[in-house]
Design a protein around this motif. Structure first.
Motif, PDB file in Angstrom:
ATOM      1  N   GLY A   1       0.781  -1.232   0.000  1.00 41.73           N
ATOM      2  CA  GLY A   1       0.000   0.000   0.000  1.00 41.73           C
ATOM      3  C   GLY A   1       0.808   1.274   0.000  1.00 41.73           C
ATOM      4  O   GLY A   1       0.244   2.362   0.069  1.00 41.73           O
ATOM      5  N   SER A   2       2.137   1.186  -0.073  1.00 43.86           N
ATOM      6  CA  SER A   2       2.971   2.389  -0.046  1.00 43.86           C
ATOM      7  C   SER A   2       4.243   2.147  -0.843  1.00 43.86           C
ATOM      8  O   SER A   2       4.604   0.993  -1.129  1.00 43.86           O
ATOM      9  CB  SER A   2       3.338   2.745   1.396  1.00 43.86           C
ATOM     10  N   GLU A   3       4.932   3.238  -1.179  1.00 44.64           N
ATOM     11  CA  GLU A   3       6.202   3.098  -1.887  1.00 44.64           C
ATOM     12  C   GLU A   3       7.209   2.323  -1.036  1.00 44.64           C
ATOM     13  O   GLU A   3       7.982   1.519  -1.557  1.00 44.64           O
ATOM     14  CB  GLU A   3       6.757   4.467  -2.274  1.00 44.64           C
ATOM     15  N   GLU A   4       7.203   2.564   0.262  1.00 43.62           N
ATOM     16  CA  GLU A   4       8.129   1.847   1.143  1.00 43.62           C
ATOM     17  C   GLU A   4       7.861   0.346   1.118  1.00 43.62           C
ATOM     18  O   GLU A   4       8.796  -0.469   1.059  1.00 43.62           O
ATOM     19  CB  GLU A   4       8.007   2.365   2.576  1.00 43.62           C
TER      20      GLU A   4
ATOM     21  N   GLN B   1      -4.312   1.016  -6.789  1.00 47.08           N
ATOM     22  CA  GLN B   1      -5.150   1.310  -5.640  1.00 47.08           C
ATOM     23  C   GLN B   1      -6.394   2.055  -6.128  1.00 47.08           C
ATOM     24  O   GLN B   1      -6.567   2.269  -7.326  1.00 47.08           O
ATOM     25  CB  GLN B   1      -4.354   2.105  -4.607  1.00 47.08           C
TER      26      GLN B   1
ATOM     27  N   SER C   1      -5.022   5.761  -7.049  1.00 51.73           N
ATOM     28  CA  SER C   1      -3.625   6.013  -7.414  1.00 51.73           C
ATOM     29  C   SER C   1      -2.988   4.750  -7.963  1.00 51.73           C
ATOM     30  O   SER C   1      -3.495   3.637  -7.780  1.00 51.73           O
ATOM     31  CB  SER C   1      -2.825   6.522  -6.208  1.00 51.73           C
TER      32      SER C   1
ATOM     33  N   LEU D   1       0.930   3.008  -8.287  1.00 46.59           N
ATOM     34  CA  LEU D   1       2.325   3.053  -7.893  1.00 46.59           C
ATOM     35  C   LEU D   1       3.129   2.252  -8.915  1.00 46.59           C
ATOM     36  O   LEU D   1       2.900   1.059  -9.084  1.00 46.59           O
ATOM     37  CB  LEU D   1       2.478   2.467  -6.491  1.00 46.59           C
TER      38      LEU D   1
ATOM     39  N   THR E   1       4.453   7.458  -7.853  1.00 48.80           N
ATOM     40  CA  THR E   1       3.014   7.316  -7.654  1.00 48.80           C
ATOM     41  C   THR E   1       2.290   8.377  -8.469  1.00 48.80           C
ATOM     42  O   THR E   1       2.667   9.555  -8.443  1.00 48.80           O
ATOM     43  CB  THR E   1       2.645   7.452  -6.163  1.00 48.80           C
TER      44      THR E   1
END
Length: 246
Positions: free
Chosen positions: A82-85, A121, A124, A126, A183
């Motif tokens: 759910g995140s770039e990390e 998502q 968005s 990524l 993103t």
């Protein structure tokens, strides 16, 4: 309710003896095999969904093993990306997995793979990659590459190269990677193309753009594949065409 269609295919091409590409779309993986026709999957938008192509490095052992390991790892981790990390950590985990598998089997020493894909998502997208497989935004104003090639500078007049400056695995001793991540907003009507260089090396970007303007869905995927075959099919061809609908 917004939804995502993913139309995908993977083919050996006309020159290679076997397919070293692999593909993931949500929980579905296609590893080192050939699809006779484009396959279309439909997913609701919401929790993170990964779509990616991995291209085993040719001329080195176990390319199909490295690419399959990578997409299966991404399929398992997909809902948590759910995140770039989280995506960065997942790609690094794939890199460690490829090296670990090569260390366990001397016949797989130096096996490696590229990877390029997206995590979709609700609002968005990524984009991530390591190597020279690519992600394109098939926007109304023209096809635009969103991924970043890990390739050395090209001499004047040359459009392609088989060399990559980083990959997952691919060396005798462990080498860390720095994934490219970005993103972008996502809206109904957006289309993205994820593919290996078996499509982009033989087929110029303006031809890909024209085909995506003329066709959608399974017909678009077929015409993209056909363009690579008509250009000689020098490498494995794997692609996924994503479309957001409602």
């Amino acid at each position: 309710m917004p939804y995502l269609t993913v139309t995908a295919l993977s083919h050996t091409g006309l020159i290679r003896e076997h397919n070293e590409d692999s593909l993931v779309a949500g929980p579905w993986t296609l590893c080192g095999t050939v699809t006779e026709n484009p396959q279309t999957l439909v997913f609701p938008l919401g929790s993170p969904l990964v779509v990616a192509a991995a291209d085993g490095i040719g001329g080195q052992p176990g390319g199909e093993v490295a690419s399959a390991l990578t997409v299966r790892q991404l399929a398992a981790l997909g809902p948590s990306l759910g995140s770039e990390e989280a995506v960065r950590d997942a790609v690094n985990l794939c890199n460690h997995a490829v090296y670990a598998a090569a260390e366990r089997d001397p016949e797989l020493t130096t096996m490696g793979t590229t990877v390029a894909g997206v995590v979709v998502q609700e609002k968005s997208l990524l984009v991530f990659n390591v190597g020279d497989s690519r992600v394109f935004d098939a926007a109304a104003d023209g096809l635009r590459q969103v991924s970043v090639d890990d390739s050395p500078p090209l001499p004047p007049g040359r459009r392609t190269t088989s060399l990559v400056t980083q990959a997952l695995g691919g060396a005798v001793t462990f080498s860390a990677v720095t994934p490219h991540l970005t993103t972008v907003p996502l809206a109904v009507g957006d289309r993205y193309l994820v593919c290996t260089d078996g499509l982009t090396d033989p087929v110029p970007q303006d031809v890909l753009d024209e085909l995506l303007r003329l066709h959608t869905g399974g017909r678009a995927a077929f015409e993209l594949w056909k363009s690579a075959i008509e250009a000689g099919g020098p490498d494995n061809i794997t692609l996924a065409l994503l479309t957001v609908g409602e």
